[in-house]
Design an enzyme around this catalytic site. Structure first.
Site, PDB file in Angstrom:
ATOM      1  N   CYS A 237       0.816  -1.231   0.000  1.00 10.27           N
ATOM      2  CA  CYS A 237       0.000   0.000   0.000  1.00 10.27           C
ATOM      3  C   CYS A 237       0.846   1.277   0.000  1.00 10.27           C
ATOM      4  CB  CYS A 237      -1.001  -0.012   1.144  1.00 10.27           C
ATOM      5  SG  CYS A 237      -0.277  -0.322   2.760  1.00 10.27           S
TER       6      CYS A 237
ATOM      7  N   ASP B 102      -7.564   5.402  -1.319  1.00 14.74           N
ATOM      8  CA  ASP B 102      -7.167   4.177  -0.610  1.00 14.74           C
ATOM      9  C   ASP B 102      -6.436   3.226  -1.560  1.00 14.74           C
ATOM     10  OD1 ASP B 102      -6.979   1.896   0.875  1.00 14.74           O
ATOM     11  OD2 ASP B 102      -8.974   2.112   1.782  1.00 14.74           O
TER      12      ASP B 102
ATOM     13  N   HIS C  39      -5.603   0.240  -1.060  1.00 14.23           N
ATOM     14  CA  HIS C  39      -5.884  -1.180  -0.790  1.00 14.23           C
ATOM     15  C   HIS C  39      -6.941  -1.758  -1.729  1.00 14.23           C
ATOM     16  CE1 HIS C  39      -4.422   0.640   2.995  1.00 14.23           C
ATOM     17  NE2 HIS C  39      -3.689  -0.461   3.039  1.00 14.23           N
TER      18      HIS C  39
END
Lengths: 429, 564
Positions: free
Chosen positions: B395, B519, B521
């Site tokens: 990440c 994000d 992820h």
């Protein structure tokens, strides 16, 4: 093509067919027409000239005739099959020979640019005594079969045609590979002209500046434009793709193309836009290939020229018959080599299509001749004439007064200088 | 003639005021009322500099009109060519009168002159469309190593194979609709018809038109003597050639009320003009017997656009400088780097397969009193992209890639966005990690992110530390300052997770703070609806952060440098 339709004029023209000298005689020829899913329109029958040598094979001779005929057709018109002019008895007896000719014609024309692949071919019989027509459709996968009957009948206004016309420019500068240069001249020319064939094949067609859906008919356009429609090709361009470094490659020759060519097609006035598009595209490709074919055939006679490292190929120019003088108003055409008199094609129209054509029947300005060798020759002739005039004038002066010898000398010098300048100009040109 | 006006871009006027060039061409567009809008300036004397029509002349000296026209005859000819297409009756002469702009409108034949008011504008109110047209024309050009000979044969090949690029032989296609068939429509209506739209979108619309070659003389009788039956010349002999595509690519802005005929003619002329300007660049694109066909790049310059061809498609400082000079540009921001080139999101909102600015359509929290978000463009990097499985450990690498993409797209670097291996190799090279780090699945944090940014893009970063996620709201003002001053995305790591902060919104009354989060992820496809709808890119409350974890933020600082 269950029906083979023809008009009143065609029915009348049957009476002008040559009279057979012998009741057992068989004359073969080709059937020229416009194919259609239900009805084909018969526009003309062209009888094949007599064999040049008795040893020639008749079926091959008819096939060669069909090939020459196909070059003289505008787009939208094809050789549909073979016609036999003979008595019914002779036709029955010689059927296998006629079918053999039909097979050979089919095979030969398969190599040309036709409107379709023709799963069936027309086998037309004309009785020279009764002028009765009987036609059969023979399956092209089995020419020995009997096929099935086709209804040959007179249909009013079936030759009410619309003409589609355009003039395509040809401007190109590029190269051809070593491999192509090693091939025959016809293949070299085909390779150099591939770009235009590709553009025509892939392009959309605009009729009177409009894009029309394939199923729409031309009726409204035809009535507004008196049966003559102007056509353009719309070629969508390629979006650039990411491109890395390009290495140098070797080419075999430099090619430059200039000029342009006229395309013309006919379709039935109620034809769909799709049929019109196919017809005009056919003419673009067929007429260019025909010119190349004729040019190469012509050059075969002069083998040395083909080995020349620098060759300028002036493809023959196309001339059309005026529609008012054509059978079924189909504008038949011919290709004329530059320097040849367009009247030379009168013989071609007679021998190949059986049409007696007068010089005034020919449209002379559909395409222009290039300013090339011919123009140079004319210029050279003018210069020569001018020089002769100067020398003659000098000689006259000399006769009047011998002391003018100086003037004659000067005149000759001027003449020589003029020739020199003219020569330089011609070379540079 | 009373009450006529000329609209000049505010920033452009500042650039003109500072220039010492005596004469410059002005370019822009003409609206439906016939008002000239000046968006750019150039030293070029083309009818369509940078895709826009030349509309006038700027003179920095106190010359009278007659003197300007007599000294700028080539400029005037170019302007007249553009005005003919636009059917505009006047061009503008712009000058400075006691530090204020002064404009005269001159009749196209130079015989009339009238004073016009100058309106300085930022063009926000003009509705219009940026149209792009591009095509590729195959060329085959002999190369014997001599540049002069190559230039000559190249010009011949372009002159012959592009000779059809004239207004009568070109039309443009938008979703099957041809401009040729709708010449009298306004371009706004044509687009509505082609795209079946009911209204125009807000702001400047960007669309691509496909050039279509029209072959065949529409009017047989009017074709004249130019064409004769085909003549083919074949000159045998081996030669070395480059077979390459000539890439033509132009953009031009048009107000919606411009006639389709005018749009079509201007775009065709612009493409035609580019064929001649390409020659020099192609000649300088040969290296070690290889030719890299140049592809034009388009850049936004104030309210206008500029088009540049870089030899071998490599950003070249000499050409950058020349273009800045040509456009009378100055300032600190980098310009004309490849990352800043316009990309056309209407064709695809993906850039190299990635989403550009997925936050664009998100609205900040309704009650926010102060909001600051990222400036410029970035790409959304997340797990599993480029067919690389980094789920569970990558990440922070992905957040770093997003930061690098911002610097690439803003033109601060020509370095490609690094992949995981390059990031690991960089950290080993600077001595931060052992050699066995390369190819491993070890995490990195905000410090490593700042090291790699510094090493690869020469960018310094500021670090902010908080001991608890609950404290992050107290850093809202720092983040507002950062986004206002630098505008770069911020990497944040903590609680075994890394995210990218794209913005911050504060409600001063309730002291509530929201963060615009990207994000990394996410493991799905580049589907904007899912990404916004499921919260992979969206505004998050301060409770989003874990109060039991500490956090480090890496705030990349925009370098201060003047570009030469």
């Amino acid at each position: 093509m269950k029906v083979l339709a023809y008009d009143e004029a065609f029915a009348a023209s049957l009476h002008k067919l040559p009279v057979l000298s012998d009741p057992k005689e068989l004359k073969l020829g080709v059937v020229i027409g416009i194919p259609g899913p239900k009805q084909a329109v018969l526009v003309h029958v062209a009888l094949t000239p007599p064999l040049e040598k008795p040893t020639d094979k008749l079926d091959q001779w008819v096939a060669q005739h069909a090939k020459q005929v196909s070059r003289m057709l505008p787009g939208g018109v094809d050789v549909l099959g073979v016609v036999a002019l003979c008595s019914p008895d002779v036709f029955e007896k010689q059927k296998s020979l006629v079918k053999q000719a039909l097979s050979s014609v089919h095979k030969t024309l398969a190599k040309t640019h036709q409107l379709q692949d023709y799963p069936q071919r027309v086998l037309l019989h004309i009785d020279p005594n009764s002028f009765k027509l009987s036609s059969r459709l023979i399956d092209s996968s089995n020419f020995s079969g009997n096929g099935f009957p086709q209804d040959a009948k007179q249909v009013k206004n079936c030759t009410n045609f619309t003409v589609l016309e355009s003039f395509l420019p040809l401007h190109f500068l590029g190269h051809i590979s070593d491999e192509v240069v090693g091939q025959s001249l016809q293949k070299q020319l085909a390779s150099t002209l591939k770009f235009i064939e590709d553009a025509v094949s892939s392009g959309d067609v605009l009729i009177e500046g409009q894009e029309i859906t394939p199923e729409a008919t031309l009726s409204s356009f035809s009535s507004e434009n008196e049966g003559e429609l102007r056509v353009q090709f719309a070629v969508r361009q390629i979006k650039p793709q990411p491109c890395g470094a390009i290495p140098l490659t070797t080419c075999g020759a430099t090619v430059s193309i200039r000029g342009g060519f006229q395309v013309r097609a006919i379709v039935q006035s109620k034809a769909t836009s799709e049929e019109a598009i196919n017809a005009i595209k056919q003419d673009a490709v067929r007429n260019l290939r025909s010119r190349c074919g004729m040019h190469c055939e012509d050059l075969l006679v002069i083998e040395d020229e083909q080995r020349d490292p620098s060759m300028t190929h002036e493809l023959p120019k196309r001339i059309f018959l005026r529609r008012s003088h054509c059978p079924s108003t189909v504008p038949f055409c011919d290709f004329v080599f530059h320097g040849d008199d367009p009247n030379d094609s009168l013989q071609a129209f007679l021998e190949i299509l059986g049409l007696e054509v007068k010089p005034e029947y020919i449209e002379r300005n559909s395409e222009k001749a290039p300013r090339g060798d011919i123009q140079d020759a004319r210029d050279a002739a003018q210069v020569e004439e001018m020089v002769e005039d100067i020398i003659c004038e000098g000689a006259k002066q000399l006769q009047k007064d011998p002391s003018n010898i100086i003037k004659l000398g000067l005149a000759c010098s001027v003449a020589v200088l003029a020739m020199l300048v003219a020569y330089i100009l011609l070379v540079r040109h | 003639m009373v009450g006529q006006k000329v609209v000049v871009c505010k920033n452009l006027w500042q650039r003109l005021e500072a220039t010492t060039d005596v004469f410059r061409s002005l370019f822009g567009f003409v609206d439906g009322n016939g008002t000239l809008h000046i968006t750019g300036t150039t030293l070029q004397r083309h009818p369509l500099p940078h895709g826009q029509p030349a509309l006038g002349i700027y003179c920095s000296k106190d010359f009278d009109t007659e003197s300007i026209l007599s000294q700028c005859q080539r400029r005037v000819l170019a302007i007249q060519e553009a005005l003919d297409i636009l059917e505009a009756p006047n061009f503008v002469l712009l000058s400075k009168e006691q530090d204020t702009p002064r404009a005269s409108l001159i009749g196209t034949d130079g015989s009339t002159e009238s004073r016009a008011d100058v309106v300085l504008s930022d063009f926000a109110e003009i509705g219009g469309v940026l149209l792009r047209a591009r095509l590729s024309i195959p060329l085959s050009v002999e190369y014997c190593g001599a540049e002069g000979r190559f230039r000559e044969t190249l010009s011949q090949a372009i002159g012959t194979n592009c000779s059809w690029l004239t207004p009568g032989n070109v039309t443009f296609d938008l979703r099957g609709e041809l401009t040729k068939i709708n010449p009298d429509l306004e371009i706004g209506d044509f687009i509505k018809k082609a795209l079946q739209r009911k209204s125009e979108p807000e702001g400047t619309d960007i669309l691509e038109l496909l050039p279509v070659r029209i072959m065949g003389s529409g009017d047989i009788s009017a074709r004249g003597d130019a064409f004769h039956s085909p003549v083919i010349h074949i000159q045998r002999g081996n030669a070395k050639v480059f077979d390459f595509p000539l890439i033509l690519d132009v953009v031009s802005f048009f107000p919606y009320d411009t006639k389709v005929r005018t749009v079509s003619e201007l775009l065709t002329k612009a493409l035609q003009q580019q064929t001649s300007t390409s020659v020099e660049v192609i000649c300088s694109s040969i290296s070690e017997n290889q030719l890299t066909p140049p592809a034009p790049m388009h850049f936004k310059v104030d309210n206008g656009f500029a088009t540049i061809l870089y030899p071998r498609n490599q950003v070249n400082n000499v050409i950058k400088f020349a273009t800045r000079t040509d456009l009378a540009m100055r300032g600190e921001k980098p310009t004309f780097s490849s990352g800043q080139a316009l990309f056309f999101t209407q064709d695809s909102n993906l850039y190299s397969g990635l989403l550009v600015n997925p936050h664009n359509k998100l609205k900040p929290p309704a009650k926010a009193t102060r909001t600051a978000i990222v400036q410029g463009e970035y790409l959304y990097y997340h797990y599993m992209q480029q067919k690389f499985d980094d789920c569970g450990w990558g990440c922070a690498y992905r957040s770093l890639q997003t930061l690098c993409s911002w610097f690439r797209l803003q033109g601060f670097t020509e370095e490609d966005v690094p992949n995981h291996e390059k990031i690991q190799r960089t950290l080993v090279e600077i001595g931060d990690k052992q050699a066995n780090f390369i190819g491993s699945r070890q995490w990195i944090g905000s410090q490593e992110v700042s090291f790699v940014l510094n090493q690869l893009t020469k960018v310094d970063s500021k670090t902010i530390y908080v001991s608890s996620g609950a404290e992050l709201a107290t850093k809202a003002n720092d983040l507002i300052d950062h986004f206002t001053e630098h505008g770069t995305p911020v990497m944040i790591g903590g609680g075994q997770l890394a995210h990218t902060i794209l913005g911050v919104a504060v409600n001063d009354a309730s002291e509530e703070v929201h963060f615009l989060i990207l994000d990394p992820h996410y493991t799905g496809s580049e589907d904007l609806q899912t990404i916004n709808g499921k919260g992979w890119c969206n505004w998050k409350p301060q409770t989003f952060w874990d109060k039991n974890s500490f956090y480090n933020m890496c705030l990349p600082q925009v370098p201060k440098r003047v570009e030469q």
